[in-house]
Write an enzyme that holds these catalytic residues in place. Sequence first.
Site, PDB file in Angstrom:
ATOM      1  N   SER A 153      33.054  45.868  36.630  1.00  0.00           N
ATOM      2  CA  SER A 153      33.069  44.822  37.650  1.00  0.00           C
ATOM      3  C   SER A 153      31.639  44.612  38.150  1.00  0.00           C
ATOM      4  CB  SER A 153      33.988  45.263  38.797  1.00  0.00           C
ATOM      5  OG  SER A 153      33.939  44.351  39.864  1.00  0.00           O
ATOM      6  N   LYS A 179      33.997  41.759  34.302  1.00  0.00           N
ATOM      7  CA  LYS A 179      34.543  41.040  35.465  1.00  0.00           C
ATOM      8  C   LYS A 179      33.376  40.649  36.349  1.00  0.00           C
ATOM      9  CE  LYS A 179      36.946  42.678  39.597  1.00  0.00           C
ATOM     10  NZ  LYS A 179      38.127  43.454  40.068  1.00  0.00           N
ATOM     11  N   LEU A 180      33.349  39.379  36.717  1.00  0.00           N
ATOM     12  CA  LEU A 180      32.264  38.861  37.552  1.00  0.00           C
ATOM     13  C   LEU A 180      32.815  38.430  38.897  1.00  0.00           C
ATOM     14  CD1 LEU A 180      30.769  36.673  34.710  1.00  0.00           C
ATOM     15  CD2 LEU A 180      29.716  38.753  35.634  1.00  0.00           C
ATOM     16  N   LYS A 181      32.208  38.926  39.948  1.00  0.00           N
ATOM     17  CA  LYS A 181      32.593  38.472  41.287  1.00  0.00           C
ATOM     18  C   LYS A 181      32.075  37.051  41.463  1.00  0.00           C
ATOM     19  CE  LYS A 181      34.508  42.244  42.911  1.00  0.00           C
ATOM     20  NZ  LYS A 181      35.869  42.288  43.460  1.00  0.00           N
ATOM     21  N   ASP A 206      36.587  37.331  39.698  1.00  0.00           N
ATOM     22  CA  ASP A 206      37.338  37.836  40.858  1.00  0.00           C
ATOM     23  C   ASP A 206      36.770  37.181  42.112  1.00  0.00           C
ATOM     24  OD1 ASP A 206      38.757  39.206  42.778  1.00  0.00           O
ATOM     25  OD2 ASP A 206      37.993  41.200  42.258  1.00  0.00           O
ATOM     26  N   GLU A 231      41.022  36.410  39.220  1.00  0.00           N
ATOM     27  CA  GLU A 231      41.638  37.380  40.132  1.00  0.00           C
ATOM     28  C   GLU A 231      41.592  36.885  41.570  1.00  0.00           C
ATOM     29  OE1 GLU A 231      40.102  41.319  39.482  1.00  0.00           O
ATOM     30  OE2 GLU A 231      40.878  42.099  41.378  1.00  0.00           O
ATOM     31  N   ASP A 256      45.524  40.718  43.184  1.00  0.00           N
ATOM     32  CA  ASP A 256      45.013  42.016  43.660  1.00  0.00           C
ATOM     33  C   ASP A 256      45.507  42.179  45.103  1.00  0.00           C
ATOM     34  OD1 ASP A 256      43.491  44.112  44.695  1.00  0.00           O
ATOM     35  OD2 ASP A 256      41.554  43.395  44.012  1.00  0.00           O
ATOM     36  N   LYS A 280      46.159  48.873  42.189  1.00  0.00           N
ATOM     37  CA  LYS A 280      45.355  49.909  42.840  1.00  0.00           C
ATOM     38  C   LYS A 280      46.344  50.762  43.623  1.00  0.00           C
ATOM     39  CE  LYS A 280      41.332  46.906  43.452  1.00  0.00           C
ATOM     40  NZ  LYS A 280      40.579  46.067  44.420  1.00  0.00           N
ATOM     41  N   GLY A 308      39.836  49.185  40.837  1.00  0.00           N
ATOM     42  CA  GLY A 308      39.058  50.284  41.393  1.00  0.00           C
ATOM     43  C   GLY A 308      38.525  49.914  42.762  1.00  0.00           C
TER      44      GLY A 308
HETATM   45  O1  OSB Z   1      38.440  43.256  44.435  1.00  0.00           O
HETATM   46  O2  OSB Z   1      38.624  44.597  42.814  1.00  0.00           O
HETATM   47  C1  OSB Z   1      38.125  44.318  43.903  1.00  0.00           C
HETATM   48  C2  OSB Z   1      35.524  46.966  44.859  1.00  0.00           C
HETATM   49  C3  OSB Z   1      35.765  47.075  46.206  1.00  0.00           C
HETATM   50  C4  OSB Z   1      36.721  46.272  46.795  1.00  0.00           C
HETATM   51  C5  OSB Z   1      37.450  45.365  46.023  1.00  0.00           C
HETATM   52  C6  OSB Z   1      37.231  45.258  44.664  1.00  0.00           C
HETATM   53  C7  OSB Z   1      36.220  46.055  44.080  1.00  0.00           C
HETATM   54  C8  OSB Z   1      35.839  45.967  42.675  1.00  0.00           C
HETATM   55  C9  OSB Z   1      35.147  47.171  42.079  1.00  0.00           C
HETATM   56  O3  OSB Z   1      35.975  44.976  41.994  1.00  0.00           O
HETATM   57  C10 OSB Z   1      35.952  47.819  41.028  1.00  0.00           C
HETATM   58  C11 OSB Z   1      35.388  49.167  40.643  1.00  0.00           C
HETATM   59  O4  OSB Z   1      35.727  50.176  41.301  1.00  0.00           O
HETATM   60  O5  OSB Z   1      34.628  49.217  39.682  1.00  0.00           O
HETATM   61 MG    MG Z   2      39.845  42.312  43.169  1.00  0.00          MG
END
Ligand code: OSB
Ligand code: MG
Length: 386
Positions: A153, A179-181, A206, A231, A256, A280, A308
């Site tokens: 991510s 995965k790209l925020k 995401d 996501e 999520d 999660k 995660g």
């Molecule tokens: O939205 O999946 C999420 C980390 C913190 C809070 C929310 C998210 C995330 C990640 C990181 O996307 C995932 C990772 O632990 O590598």
């Molecule tokens: Mg997420």
Amino acid sequence: MPEPTVPPPTLKLDRLPPVGVDRAALRVVELPLRSPFTTSFGTQTLRRALLVELEGEGNRGIGECAAGIEPAYSYETLGTALAVLRDHLVPGVVGRGPATVSEHLARVAWVRGHHMARAALEMALLDLAGRAAGVSLASVLGAAADRVPAGVSIGIQASLDATYALIDGYLAQGYRRIKLKCRPGYDIELARGVRSRYPTTLVMLDANSAYRLSDAPTLQALDAFDLMMLEQPLAHDDLVDHAALQAQLRTSICLDESVESVTDARAAIALKAGRIVNIKAGRVGGLIPAVGVHDVCRAAGWPVWCGGMLETGIGRAANVALAALPNFTLPGDTSASDRYFDQDILREPFRLEPDGTLRVPTGPGLGVEVDPDRLAATTQHHEAIG
Ligand code: OSB
Ligand code: MG
């Protein structure tokens, strides 16, 4: 018409013996992240993790709480989890005599919400009972694999070039999915650029709830880029709008934040609010309910993958065990320790195998050993309970 075949539930809690909890403690550790992690709701530069430590009948168990420092991803924080564990959850299981994990959890089932706090206690109980029995958490949860494919991510970067540099590095290491925020204004050009530079890579976005249904035209433009999924585009509590959006998108929506329980998963499936769930354990109240979400998604034909929360190796061990269940058919956010930290708190960090997988621990309980020196060096706070 033949009945659709529903696969049997995977959980095997009967492998765990009753165990008494004699002592408990709560600990806060702090690990700097190798690089800041930016999402649509903020930037994190460190992982401060609350740990639940249990002792009983000569064995120890440990659990990591997924909660973050601020109530942004979820209403829970490290502080709320510390208070609820100290005042309500942990006192419900310490010194109450030998009990199975289910019986211990039944004693605190009256606590409403606070899923991440509850999940941390559950992880510690499962670790304790698994060590007492000499069986791995993965086998208790119903694991079907000994390795799980790893994705990564990537937070929002200052430029597309910075994003490409990170992707190049992670793909070279062997990560199988990117995965790209994203957020409004950092979405279409991101997807276009990444897709044209990496035509065959598994890529997803995401949004962490940064859009509204009125953004549907923008999100429809993402359909051109062959994304694995989008996501959590909309609000954490809005399955109805996710269903309306999914009906207008070719790209699959993955939920999520919107799935906090088996009930939520059933509602999402009934409403067609998406097609995939990021599971999660912390968000849904533990590994046992996470297996329940896995099972209802499997029966509905929805694939799942393991999310995660930037966990240390302790929470990562539980994530990797969960990700070994049969309906975890997509690579998860189960990256190696060195994607997050210069040094994890385990004796042996999680490493990315050459085939882009992480190995599922096979030892008793979580199957990982905390390095006592690292634990001492990262501890900010420690208190005994009960
Ligand atoms: O939205 O999946 C999420 C980390 C913190 C809070 C929310 C998210 C995330 C990640 C990181 O996307 C995932 C990772 O632990 O590598
Ligand atoms: Mg997420």
